[in-house]
Motif scaffolding. Structure first.
Motif, PDB file in Angstrom:
ATOM      1  N   ARG A   1       0.836  -1.191   0.000  1.00  0.00           N
ATOM      2  CA  ARG A   1       0.000   0.000   0.000  1.00  0.00           C
ATOM      3  C   ARG A   1       0.876   1.248   0.000  1.00  0.00           C
ATOM      4  N   GLU A   2       0.455   2.259  -0.750  1.00  0.00           N
ATOM      5  CA  GLU A   2       1.235   3.479  -0.872  1.00  0.00           C
ATOM      6  C   GLU A   2       0.355   4.711  -0.690  1.00  0.00           C
ATOM      7  N   PHE A   3       0.983   5.762  -0.215  1.00  0.00           N
ATOM      8  CA  PHE A   3       0.300   7.040  -0.010  1.00  0.00           C
ATOM      9  C   PHE A   3      -0.038   7.675  -1.351  1.00  0.00           C
ATOM     10  N   VAL A   4      -1.225   8.280  -1.424  1.00  0.00           N
ATOM     11  CA  VAL A   4      -1.645   8.974  -2.641  1.00  0.00           C
ATOM     12  C   VAL A   4      -1.831  10.467  -2.384  1.00  0.00           C
ATOM     13  N   ALA A   5      -2.660  10.815  -1.395  1.00  0.00           N
ATOM     14  CA  ALA A   5      -2.964  12.219  -1.152  1.00  0.00           C
ATOM     15  C   ALA A   5      -3.509  12.394   0.256  1.00  0.00           C
ATOM     16  N   ALA A   6      -3.378  13.602   0.781  1.00  0.00           N
ATOM     17  CA  ALA A   6      -3.911  13.927   2.100  1.00  0.00           C
ATOM     18  C   ALA A   6      -4.428  15.350   2.096  1.00  0.00           C
ATOM     19  N   ILE A   7      -5.384  15.607   3.006  1.00  0.00           N
ATOM     20  CA  ILE A   7      -5.946  16.940   3.149  1.00  0.00           C
ATOM     21  C   ILE A   7      -6.118  17.222   4.631  1.00  0.00           C
ATOM     22  N   SER A   8      -5.794  18.431   5.036  1.00  0.00           N
ATOM     23  CA  SER A   8      -5.914  18.799   6.441  1.00  0.00           C
ATOM     24  C   SER A   8      -7.381  18.995   6.816  1.00  0.00           C
TER      25      SER A   8
END
Length: 120
Positions: free
Chosen positions: A45-52
């Protein structure tokens, strides 16, 4: 505690678009940073995107910059991932996750995932 449920995955041709949604339960959704991850077949599994929590901060993996857009609607307890210009290498199970900290790791809560398959 936060419970997460993804939707919006499917089979799409290369070059197409999808919008993934992640509905969250719990009164404290707006206090969590939210992220999207993916797991391609046979890979980790890999990181794609994040939002605060405030929507003012976003982070993207280099491989998706310019094609993926993360957003959230705190009134609807929902986070979205708009995926444009899909490529076969975007094929993966996509997961949303919640974290008390804005970043690329340290996520406490996870959804079950939604499958995205891109045909060439």
């Amino acid at each position: 505690q936060v419970q997460l449920a993804e939707s919006g995955g499917g089979l799409v041709q290369a070059g197409g678009s999808l919008r993934l949604s992640c509905a969250a339960s719990g009164r404290t959704f707006s206090s969590y940073a939210m992220g999207w991850f993916r797991q391609p077949p046979g890979k980790e599994r890999e990181f794609v995107a994040a939002i605060s929590w405030s929507r003012l901060g976003t982070i993207y993996a280099d491989s998706v910059k310019g094609r993926f857009t993360i957003s959230r609607d705190n009134a609807k307890n929902t986070v979205y991932l708009q995926i444009d210009s899909l490529k076969p290498e975007d094929t993966a199970v996509y997961y949303c996750a919640a974290s008390p900290h804005f970043g690329t790791d340290d996520y406490n809560y996870w959804g079950q995932g939604t499958q995205v398959t891109v045909s060439s």
